[in-house]
Design an enzyme around this catalytic site. Structure first.
Site, PDB file in Angstrom:
ATOM      1  N   HIS A  69      -1.134   0.544 -10.115  1.00  0.00           N
ATOM      2  CA  HIS A  69      -1.800  -0.413  -9.204  1.00  0.00           C
ATOM      3  C   HIS A  69      -2.431  -1.576  -9.985  1.00  0.00           C
ATOM      4  O   HIS A  69      -3.645  -1.758  -9.984  1.00  0.00           O
ATOM      5  CB  HIS A  69      -2.851   0.299  -8.344  1.00  0.00           C
ATOM      6  CG  HIS A  69      -3.238  -0.472  -7.113  1.00  0.00           C
ATOM      7  ND1 HIS A  69      -3.623   0.122  -5.929  1.00  0.00           N
ATOM      8  CD2 HIS A  69      -3.299  -1.808  -6.868  1.00  0.00           C
ATOM      9  CE1 HIS A  69      -3.903  -0.808  -5.035  1.00  0.00           C
ATOM     10  NE2 HIS A  69      -3.719  -1.995  -5.585  1.00  0.00           N
ATOM     11  N   GLU A 102      -3.561   7.671  -4.699  1.00  0.00           N
ATOM     12  CA  GLU A 102      -3.936   7.145  -6.019  1.00  0.00           C
ATOM     13  C   GLU A 102      -5.223   7.793  -6.525  1.00  0.00           C
ATOM     14  O   GLU A 102      -6.123   8.031  -5.723  1.00  0.00           O
ATOM     15  CB  GLU A 102      -4.109   5.619  -5.920  1.00  0.00           C
ATOM     16  CG  GLU A 102      -2.799   4.932  -5.585  1.00  0.00           C
ATOM     17  CD  GLU A 102      -2.939   3.418  -5.378  1.00  0.00           C
ATOM     18  OE1 GLU A 102      -4.014   2.854  -5.647  1.00  0.00           O
ATOM     19  OE2 GLU A 102      -1.957   2.811  -4.938  1.00  0.00           O
ATOM     20  N   ARG A 146       0.852  -1.194   0.000  1.00  0.00           N
ATOM     21  CA  ARG A 146       0.000   0.000   0.000  1.00  0.00           C
ATOM     22  C   ARG A 146       0.884   1.238   0.000  1.00  0.00           C
ATOM     23  O   ARG A 146       1.923   1.281   0.668  1.00  0.00           O
ATOM     24  CB  ARG A 146      -0.908   0.033   1.234  1.00  0.00           C
ATOM     25  CG  ARG A 146      -2.144  -0.812   1.125  1.00  0.00           C
ATOM     26  CD  ARG A 146      -3.169  -0.249   0.131  1.00  0.00           C
ATOM     27  NE  ARG A 146      -4.357  -1.078   0.044  1.00  0.00           N
ATOM     28  CZ  ARG A 146      -4.530  -2.080  -0.815  1.00  0.00           C
ATOM     29  NH1 ARG A 146      -3.588  -2.392  -1.685  1.00  0.00           N
ATOM     30  NH2 ARG A 146      -5.654  -2.772  -0.821  1.00  0.00           N
TER      31      ARG A 146
HETATM   32  P1  NAP Z   1      -0.997 -11.135   4.781  1.00  0.00           P
HETATM   33  O1  NAP Z   1      -0.999 -12.567   4.390  1.00  0.00           O
HETATM   34  O2  NAP Z   1      -1.889 -10.682   5.881  1.00  0.00           O
HETATM   35  O3  NAP Z   1       0.522 -10.740   5.126  1.00  0.00           O
HETATM   36  C1  NAP Z   1       0.868  -9.528   5.705  1.00  0.00           C
HETATM   37  C2  NAP Z   1       2.331  -9.613   6.128  1.00  0.00           C
HETATM   38  O4  NAP Z   1       2.731  -8.323   6.611  1.00  0.00           O
HETATM   39  C3  NAP Z   1       2.577 -10.603   7.256  1.00  0.00           C
HETATM   40  O5  NAP Z   1       3.807 -11.238   7.060  1.00  0.00           O
HETATM   41  C4  NAP Z   1       2.636  -9.705   8.489  1.00  0.00           C
HETATM   42  O6  NAP Z   1       3.427 -10.328   9.501  1.00  0.00           O
HETATM   43  C5  NAP Z   1       3.302  -8.469   7.917  1.00  0.00           C
HETATM   44  N1  NAP Z   1       3.027  -7.260   8.668  1.00  0.00           N
HETATM   45  C6  NAP Z   1       1.831  -6.675   8.916  1.00  0.00           C
HETATM   46  N2  NAP Z   1       1.988  -5.563   9.664  1.00  0.00           N
HETATM   47  C7  NAP Z   1       3.317  -5.465   9.899  1.00  0.00           C
HETATM   48  C8  NAP Z   1       4.106  -4.544  10.627  1.00  0.00           C
HETATM   49  N3  NAP Z   1       3.564  -3.489  11.284  1.00  0.00           N
HETATM   50  N4  NAP Z   1       5.438  -4.728  10.675  1.00  0.00           N
HETATM   51  C9  NAP Z   1       6.002  -5.779  10.038  1.00  0.00           C
HETATM   52  N5  NAP Z   1       5.308  -6.680   9.321  1.00  0.00           N
HETATM   53  C10 NAP Z   1       3.969  -6.527   9.265  1.00  0.00           C
HETATM   54  O7  NAP Z   1      -1.367 -10.208   3.554  1.00  0.00           O
HETATM   55  P2  NAP Z   1      -1.172 -10.513   1.990  1.00  0.00           P
HETATM   56  O8  NAP Z   1      -2.330 -11.300   1.499  1.00  0.00           O
HETATM   57  O9  NAP Z   1       0.199 -11.025   1.761  1.00  0.00           O
HETATM   58  O10 NAP Z   1      -1.324  -9.014   1.391  1.00  0.00           O
HETATM   59  C11 NAP Z   1      -0.464  -7.990   1.810  1.00  0.00           C
HETATM   60  C12 NAP Z   1      -0.936  -6.637   1.303  1.00  0.00           C
HETATM   61  O11 NAP Z   1      -0.632  -6.505  -0.070  1.00  0.00           O
HETATM   62  C13 NAP Z   1      -2.444  -6.386   1.353  1.00  0.00           C
HETATM   63  O12 NAP Z   1      -2.861  -5.982   2.651  1.00  0.00           O
HETATM   64  C14 NAP Z   1      -2.635  -5.282   0.330  1.00  0.00           C
HETATM   65  O13 NAP Z   1      -2.559  -4.021   0.940  1.00  0.00           O
HETATM   66  C15 NAP Z   1      -1.450  -5.476  -0.613  1.00  0.00           C
HETATM   67  N6  NAP Z   1      -1.862  -5.884  -1.975  1.00  0.00           N
HETATM   68  C16 NAP Z   1      -1.532  -5.100  -3.053  1.00  0.00           C
HETATM   69  C17 NAP Z   1      -1.915  -5.519  -4.324  1.00  0.00           C
HETATM   70  C18 NAP Z   1      -1.574  -4.710  -5.544  1.00  0.00           C
HETATM   71  O14 NAP Z   1      -2.294  -4.812  -6.530  1.00  0.00           O
HETATM   72  N7  NAP Z   1      -0.514  -3.922  -5.521  1.00  0.00           N
HETATM   73  C19 NAP Z   1      -2.627  -6.700  -4.509  1.00  0.00           C
HETATM   74  C20 NAP Z   1      -2.936  -7.448  -3.397  1.00  0.00           C
HETATM   75  C21 NAP Z   1      -2.547  -7.047  -2.136  1.00  0.00           C
HETATM   76  P3  NAP Z   1       3.218 -10.008  11.062  1.00  0.00           P
HETATM   77  O15 NAP Z   1       1.735  -9.927  11.300  1.00  0.00           O
HETATM   78  O16 NAP Z   1       3.902 -11.149  11.747  1.00  0.00           O
HETATM   79  O17 NAP Z   1       3.911  -8.710  11.320  1.00  0.00           O
HETATM   80  C1  8YV Z   2      -7.014  -4.737  -6.026  1.00  0.00           C
HETATM   81  C2  8YV Z   2      -5.401  -4.857  -4.066  1.00  0.00           C
HETATM   82  O1  8YV Z   2      -6.631  -4.270  -7.254  1.00  0.00           O
HETATM   83  O2  8YV Z   2      -6.281  -6.874  -3.252  1.00  0.00           O
HETATM   84  C3  8YV Z   2      -5.787  -5.779  -2.983  1.00  0.00           C
HETATM   85  O3  8YV Z   2      -5.568  -5.410  -1.809  1.00  0.00           O
HETATM   86  O4  8YV Z   2      -4.800  -3.866  -3.849  1.00  0.00           O
HETATM   87  C4  8YV Z   2      -5.717  -5.195  -5.470  1.00  0.00           C
HETATM   88  O5  8YV Z   2      -5.705  -6.575  -5.691  1.00  0.00           O
HETATM   89  C5  8YV Z   2      -7.766  -3.660  -5.452  1.00  0.00           C
HETATM   90  O6  8YV Z   2      -8.087  -3.861  -4.139  1.00  0.00           O
HETATM   91  C6  8YV Z   2      -9.046  -3.489  -6.273  1.00  0.00           C
HETATM   92  O7  8YV Z   2      -9.719  -2.430  -5.812  1.00  0.00           O
END
Ligand code: NAP
Ligand code: 8YV
Length: 324
Positions: free
Chosen positions: A281, A263, A234
């Site tokens: 994104h 964004e 994020r």
């Molecule tokens: P997840 O499985 O919940 O993993 C989150 C990771 O972050 C865990 O390893 C957690 O470990 C760590 N974390 C959380 N808060 C932290 C902190 N304060 N300090 C250090 N580590 C921390 O989530 P995910 O499914 O992998 O997704 C992660 C994020 O990616 C989503 O929340 C979303 O914002 C983003 N995302 C972006 C896109 C895109 O299109 N760019 C797409 C999908 C997701 P601990 O809890 O042990 O700290």
């Molecule tokens: C999506 C994302 O594009 O899953 C998330 O957290 O950031 C992306 O996969 C977005 O949320 C769609 O609005």
């Protein structure tokens, strides 16, 4: 008021059309322009039992809907949904974990290589006819060869990125609050310690108060002049102003960004920097993966109203449906 007995689902602003198709005849869909509580009329307030959202449900919108039971978020990140407030109201929040892990991990690898090897600039060079007029594209100053990569976040997506990076033969380490017992990578108890140890930082933590601006001037200094930052979690996790400063001053070498603080607005200073690779994104943005996410949004709503249990509730709201 109509005598429709189907559960009413509110859609505030845009929604993926497949979600609406999948909800089909089971639900009454009510549309409003935005997530602003002032859009809620007494008729809507009397009916709505669920919300389908693109990550925007403030506490005020929930409080305008007395009968609200479920908020189904399109996306795994739900930083725009006030889940803590939902928990106090007994409202379940669902998200879309797992179905997008591989897509987002693939995008991260692409962004990393684009950043290091300047592949988008090389393609633009060819398309502009410069290969013919000026000769070969300049060698990339940076490479993935010999790098050590630190993952800030090693959850579902972080692990999928790490597995891919193993095949590239780079060293891996990570920082999370809780170490994992199922990975061979070195855990760092602080982000600063990780940044000291590596030259490439991949940011894949959720956006939250605990991660806001944690990738900042101190972290860029620790990464050093060969340092590269890839941000795919994020936008608010990275201090964008400090990043621009670090790139302009040569404190770090390059950055690749898929997410931004405000964004769809991207600071002109980032756009102007040739050492930055930018994506709008698109981490999960293939038709197949967005369809899988849409299905999970719809399936959560259907399961809640038909079985009394959501499929993927977030950790703050592990509720089952009571008779209401
Ligand atoms: P997840 O499985 O919940 O993993 C989150 C990771 O972050 C865990 O390893 C957690 O470990 C760590 N974390 C959380 N808060 C932290 C902190 N304060 N300090 C250090 N580590 C921390 O989530 P995910 O499914 O992998 O997704 C992660 C994020 O990616 C989503 O929340 C979303 O914002 C983003 N995302 C972006 C896109 C895109 O299109 N760019 C797409 C999908 C997701 P601990 O809890 O042990 O700290
Ligand atoms: C999506 C994302 O594009 O899953 C998330 O957290 O950031 C992306 O996969 C977005 O949320 C769609 O609005």
């Amino acid at each position: 008021m109509s005598d429709d007995t189907r559960p009413a689902i509110l859609v505030a602003g845009k929604m993926n059309p497949r979600v609406l198709d999948r909800l089909g005849n089971r639900f009454e869909i009510l549309h409003v322009d935005s997530a602003d509580p002032s859009c809620i009329t007494p008729d809507i307030a009397a009916k709505v039992r669920g919300i389908a959202t693109f990550n925007k449900v403030p506490a005020g919108l929930m409080d305008a809907l007395d009968r609200l039971e479920i908020v189904a978020n399109f996306g795994v990140g739900y930083d725009g949904v006030d889940a803590a407030h939902a928990a106090t109201r007994g409202v379940v929040v669902t998200n879309t974990p797992n179905v997008l892990d591989d897509e987002v991990a693939d995008t991260t690898i692409g962004l990393l290589l684009n950043t290091l090897r300047r592949l988008p600039a090389a393609e633009a060079y060819l398309r502009a006819g410069k290969w013919v007029s000026e000769g070969p594209f300049p060698l990339s100053p940076l490479t993935l060869r010999g790098r050590s990569v630190g993952l800030y976040g090693l959850g579902r997506i972080g692990l999928a990125i790490a597995r891919r990076l193993e095949a590239f033969g780079v060293e891996l380490a990570y920082h999370t609050r809780t170490p994992r017992s199922d990975v061979p990578y070195r855990h760092h108890t602080s982000l600063a310690s990780l940044a000291e140890a590596v030259d490439t930082l991949v940011v894949i933590v959720p956006g939250s108060d605990s991660t806001r601006h944690t990738v900042n001037a101190e972290i860029f200094k620790a990464l050093g002049k060969n340092g590269v930052v890839i941000s795919i979690g994020r936008g608010i996790t990275v201090d964008e102003a400090a990043l621009v400063e670090a790139l302009q001053s040569g404190t770090i070498a390059a950055a690749g960004l898929d997410v931004f603080e405000n964004e769809p607005h991207v600071p002109q200073a980032l756009i102007d920097l040739p050492t930055v690779s930018l994506l709008p994104h698109v981490g999960s943005a293939s038709v197949a993966t967005r369809n899988a996410m849409a299905d999970l949004v719809a399936d959560n709503l259907i399961a809640w109203f038909e079985t009394g249990e959501a499929i993927t509730p977030v950790e703050e709201t592990p509720f089952k449906r009571q008779a209401r």
